[in-house]
Design an enzyme around this catalytic site. Structure first.
Site, short mmCIF file in Angstrom:
data_model
loop_
_atom_site.label_atom_id
_atom_site.label_comp_id
_atom_site.label_asym_id
_atom_site.label_seq_id
_atom_site.Cartn_x
_atom_site.Cartn_y
_atom_site.Cartn_z
N ASN A 1 0.87 -1.17 0.00
CA ASN A 1 0.00 0.00 0.00
C ASN A 1 0.91 1.23 0.00
OD1 ASN A 1 -1.86 2.00 0.43
ND2 ASN A 1 -2.66 1.16 2.35
N ARG B 1 -2.41 -2.16 -3.52
CA ARG B 1 -3.68 -1.49 -3.29
C ARG B 1 -3.71 -0.24 -4.17
NH1 ARG B 1 -5.32 2.48 1.54
NH2 ARG B 1 -7.52 2.63 1.02
N HIS C 1 -12.88 1.68 0.47
CA HIS C 1 -12.75 0.59 1.48
C HIS C 1 -13.33 -0.72 0.96
CE1 HIS C 1 -12.95 3.89 4.83
NE2 HIS C 1 -11.69 3.55 4.62
N ARG D 1 -12.70 14.14 8.77
CA ARG D 1 -13.62 14.49 7.68
C ARG D 1 -15.03 14.66 8.21
NH1 ARG D 1 -11.67 9.52 4.42
NH2 ARG D 1 -9.52 10.10 4.00
N GLU E 1 -7.15 -6.38 4.88
CA GLU E 1 -7.07 -6.03 3.47
C GLU E 1 -5.89 -6.72 2.79
OE1 GLU E 1 -8.56 -1.55 3.20
OE2 GLU E 1 -7.76 -2.02 5.17
#
Ligand code: ADP
Length: 394
Positions: A7, A88, A177, A238, A381
């Protein structure tokens, strides 16, 4: 067979080497501050952390350092043991419904949607190129955050705005996601002992970034993030969903550009914005203990937004078998799980308060009498990336 899951961020490179198909983690680590003074290389192996601070100029150097460590620490006897690298990639636009083997055409396609993920996609490509340079004969695979959500129907992914915004510029809900939502929904079906194609679940991925997904029979039907990861529920920094007219209003009042206002919605809102203290859930819960009113508001606001989405998805799915909690907060913050579930009384959901104290391991946290099972499922993941890599390199 050994597979590397990668990643890459703009100044970081996270990696995990897995033994497949056993799915065992051999090493994991991260290189941080790439391109800055005092870059940090850290790698966990056999329960020990190997850490080194030195200047690492770019991702190519980071990859070289990682590979030579794997050999010098005898984690691999030769680099030939690494038979695939899975990357990713944040945004696959509408082009990628699944993971793919990376070739020049795939790189060009990923680059063609750079403007949809200007911070992430270019960094992901830098990682892909750095590994290709170091391991030119090893197949590389791209695993997209958006791919799992490509099963959404237009009624879920279209915004109610001028249609040409979609045809001309690709303005629609993409969702993110996806790799995590897919992994968790597979694990949920296994925990429920039900075939995936008969299982309906709602996945709450609540980390720093957070999104919910309604999964019907293994397919994403709707998700809370949107055109960008700014939409949906309140997160660490956020805002999640707000009235878009606020953007222009604040821009005028504070004499700020649209970029600046959007940046505040991305970086100074959510937990941080409401509490004025921190974006980190642990700090907030400490402040809540002290009775800090703004921190209480911040965690309650997020819980309300999560519960509201759960209600909407429950209706949309026509009921569901399980509600799953995952990622940093979902896996660890029993307090947040409780706040959310306390709002779901109308669905006949009953939390087992003892089981809810569990952290970070697969657990049924609802009472046997609960109408819907509540599941704590740590996400993984990297395993999904390694699985797809294994499947594609056959
Ligand atoms: P991301 O991958 O989006 O950066 P993570 O999934 O790592 O985020 O989640 C980070 C969040 O998880 C932080 O708010 C952190 O405080 C929270 N978290 C991690 N461990 C715990 C814990 N033991 N208790 C409460 N919150 C935790």
């Amino acid at each position: 067979m050994k597979i590397m899951a990668v990643n890459a961020g703009s100044s970081s490179l996270k990696f995990q080497l897995l033994d497949m198909p056993k799915e065992t983690k051999l090493v994991s680590g991260v290189v941080e501050r790439i391109g800055l003074q005092d870059s940090i290389f850290s790698m966990k192996f056999n329960g020990e952390t190997h850490k080194e601070i030195k200047n690492i100029k770019n991702h190519s150097q980071a990859v070289q350092m990682l590979l030579s460590k794997l050999v010098s620490l005898h984690i691999v006897s030769s680099l030939d043991e690494i038979q695939g690298v899975g990357h990713r990639v944040v945004h696959g636009g509408e082009m990628f419904h699944d993971s793919v083997i990376i070739d020049d055409e795939v790189i060009a396609s990923i680059e063609s949607v750079n403007d949809l993920a200007p911070l992430h996609n270019p960094a992901n490509i830098t990682g892909i190129k750095a590994f290709k340079e170091a391991l030119p004969n090893v197949p590389a695979i791209a695993v997209f955050d958006t791919a799992f959500h490509q099963t959404m129907e237009p009624v879920a992914y279209m915004y109610s705005v001028p249609y040409e915004w979609y045809t001309k510029y690709g303005v629609r809900k993409y969702g993110f996601h996806g790799t995590s939502h897919k992994y968790v929904s597979l694990r949920a079906a296994a925990m429920l002992d039900k075939p995936l194609n008969q299982t309906k679940v709602i996945v709450c991925h609540i980390g720093n970034g957070a999104s919910l997904c309604a999964v019907k029979y293994g397919k994403s039907m709707d998700t809370s993030m949107g055109f960008t990861p700014l939409a949906g529920i309140a997160m660490g920094t956020r805002s999640g969903d707000i009235d878009p007219a606020i953007v222009q209003f604040i821009s005028e009042k504070e004499n700020k550009s649209l970029d600046e206002v959007i940046s505040e919605l991305n970086k100074k809102s959510g937990y941080l914005g409401l509490s004025g203290l921190s974006s980190d859930s642990r700090d907030l819960w400490e402040a809540v203990e002290r009775g800090d009113k703004k921190s209480i508001l911040a965690v309650e606001k997020q819980a309300k937004m999560i519960a509201d989405y759960i209600g909407a998805y429950y209706l949309m799915l026509g009921g569901c078998d399980a509600i799953c909690f995952t990622a940093g907060i979902g896996e660890n913050a029993s307090e947040t799980r409780k706040l959310v579930v306390d709002r779901l009384g109308a669905l006949g959901v009953e939390l087992d308060y003892e089981q809810n104290l569990t952290r970070g391991k697969e657990t049924v946290i609802s009472k046997p009498s609960s109408n819907i099972k509540l599941l704590l499922i740590p996400t993984n993941e990297e395993v999904m990336i390694a699985r797809d890599t294994l499947e594609l390199i056959g």
